[in-house]
Scaffold this active site. Structure first.
Site, short mmCIF file in Angstrom:
data_model
loop_
_atom_site.label_atom_id
_atom_site.label_comp_id
_atom_site.label_asym_id
_atom_site.label_seq_id
_atom_site.Cartn_x
_atom_site.Cartn_y
_atom_site.Cartn_z
N GLU A 50 -27.90 48.11 30.25
CA GLU A 50 -27.26 47.13 31.11
C GLU A 50 -28.19 46.79 32.28
OE1 GLU A 50 -23.22 48.72 32.09
OE2 GLU A 50 -23.89 50.30 30.71
N HIS A 72 -22.70 44.28 28.35
CA HIS A 72 -22.40 45.68 28.03
C HIS A 72 -22.40 45.94 26.52
CE1 HIS A 72 -20.61 49.64 28.56
NE2 HIS A 72 -20.58 49.46 29.87
N HIS A 104 -17.00 47.56 36.94
CA HIS A 104 -17.21 46.37 36.12
C HIS A 104 -16.29 45.20 36.46
CE1 HIS A 104 -20.16 48.55 33.99
NE2 HIS A 104 -19.42 49.08 33.04
#
Length: 379
Positions: free
Chosen positions: A344, A208, A134
């Site tokens: 996501e 997210h 991420h």
């Protein structure tokens, strides 16, 4: 008597006009701003509340572009919060599992924190086992975005902008990113991403948010899920793609028909369920043409709340909150294992190291564009 009738008629007309005017005023979408707290460097974070004409509200902070709250109605018309998060800034500044955040530069994992682009190797922060996750240690979820309010007719929104400097978290190129959240009167929250770069780079932006359609009353195992996908991207024990796709038919990953999340999540005799600790995989969307497509529907049978999801992306990471362990508390709820799920939207994990996957490269002169929409209803 005639005078009394005329007077009553006039008063009734005035009352109806006043009610009509009042109702009309109540039907206007609004956006408001308040302080959300200070960052360690003294910068002020703000919290924006988007409210549509039906009374649905979405709270977003310009710190990390985080969606902190979504108030959505159930089948009785009663509103409740349907996303995991916190009531103040402080818990977001500590280690937390990306609750509600914008994720970048690269959503999901990159194997061993390395990739090669145009013959040059780039090294990223290792922050998830042996891999980079991420965007690194300080991804887009941990920066303060420039915010601009949007208020147009039946839509309210928030535009966020950020310039990620060349080699920030190891990624090449000065990247200019714009993310626009909009809430319409159909109870749909849209997220539109655009970005440009001055050097070749890789990019995979997503959001997210952890959803819980019960109103944060219990875990999500009884939710019913449907995903428009015939295959997943299998992963190894460190959740890095093996490089091949796997058909969902005959496996716990088959959500082509609405199925309870609990139906297959504990079938650890399936290696992929074991590797993910449940669902933490990329579903390849069954797409017939480009553009915004419906790809998933989630429902909580008890409250009647329904979440329909749409995207322009080729895939979605469905994550079932396997790493939540009860150590985090927020908004009158303890976030235990599988207390929330994520959808996501994305390109595939580790694409920079998997040339057979759709490319995530962005070059100078090109514009990255991606849109995802989450629509709420109940029945």
């Amino acid at each position: 008597m005639k005078k009394i009738f005329v007077l009553l008629t006039a008063l009734t007309g005035f009352y109806l006009f006043s009610c009509s005017k009042s109702n009309k005023e109540e039907m206007i979408s609004t956006i408001s701003k308040e302080s959300f707290g200070k960052l360690p460097d003294g910068q002020e974070a703000d919290l924006y509340t988007l409210t549509n004409a039906k009374g649905m509200t979405v709270n977003i902070t310009n710190y990390g572009g985080i969606i902190t709250k979504i108030m959505a109605p159930d089948k009785k018309g009663e509103f409740a919060d349907v996303v995991l998060g916190f009531d103040s800034l402080a818990p977001y500044l500590k280690e937390n599992p990306f609750f509600g955040a914008l994720v970048g530069r690269y959503g999901n994992r990159i194997a061993k924190g390395k990739f090669t682009l145009e013959g040059k190797e780039y090294n990223l922060a290792i922050n998830n086992g042996p891999n980079s996750l991420h965007g690194g240690k300080k991804g887009f979820d941990k920066v303060l975005w420039k915010a601009t309010e949007i208020n147009q007719d039946s839509v309210v929104g928030l535009q966020l902008e950020y310039v990620s400097k060349d080699m920030e978290e190891g990624y090449p190129g000065n990247l200019t990113v714009k993310v626009v959240y909009t809430l319409d009167n159909d109870n749909a929250l849209s997220i539109a991403y655009t970005a440009t770069t001055d050097k070749p780079t890789v990019l995979n932006l997503t959001n997210h948010t952890y959803f819980n359609l019960t109103g944060l009353k219990r875990d999500i195992l009884d939710h019913e899920m449907m995903i428009e996908s015939d295959s997943i991207v299998p992963v190894d024990a460190s959740l890095i793609p093996t490089g091949k796709l796997r058909a969902v038919e005959g496996t716990p990953f088959d959500f082509r028909k609405s199925t309870k999340i609990n139906a297959g999540i504990n079938k650890t005799e399936d290696e992929q369920i074991k590797n993910g600790g449940g669902y933490d995989h990329c579903w390849v969307l069954k797409r017939s043409e480009p553009g915004l497509m419906h790809f998933a529907t989630a429902k909580d049978p008890e409250s009647g709340r329904i979440l329909e999801a749409f995207t322009t992306e080729p895939a979605v990471q469905f994550y079932s909150g396997n790493f939540l362990d009860g150590s985090l508390k927020g908004k009158n709820a303890t976030y235990a294992k599988r207390f929330g799920f994520c959808l996501e939207t994305e390109h595939y994990p580790d694409s920079p190291n998997q040339p057979q996957f759709p490319s995530t490269e962005l070059k100078p002169g090109e514009t990255y564009q991606s849109t995802t929409k989450y629509r709420f209803s109940a029945k």
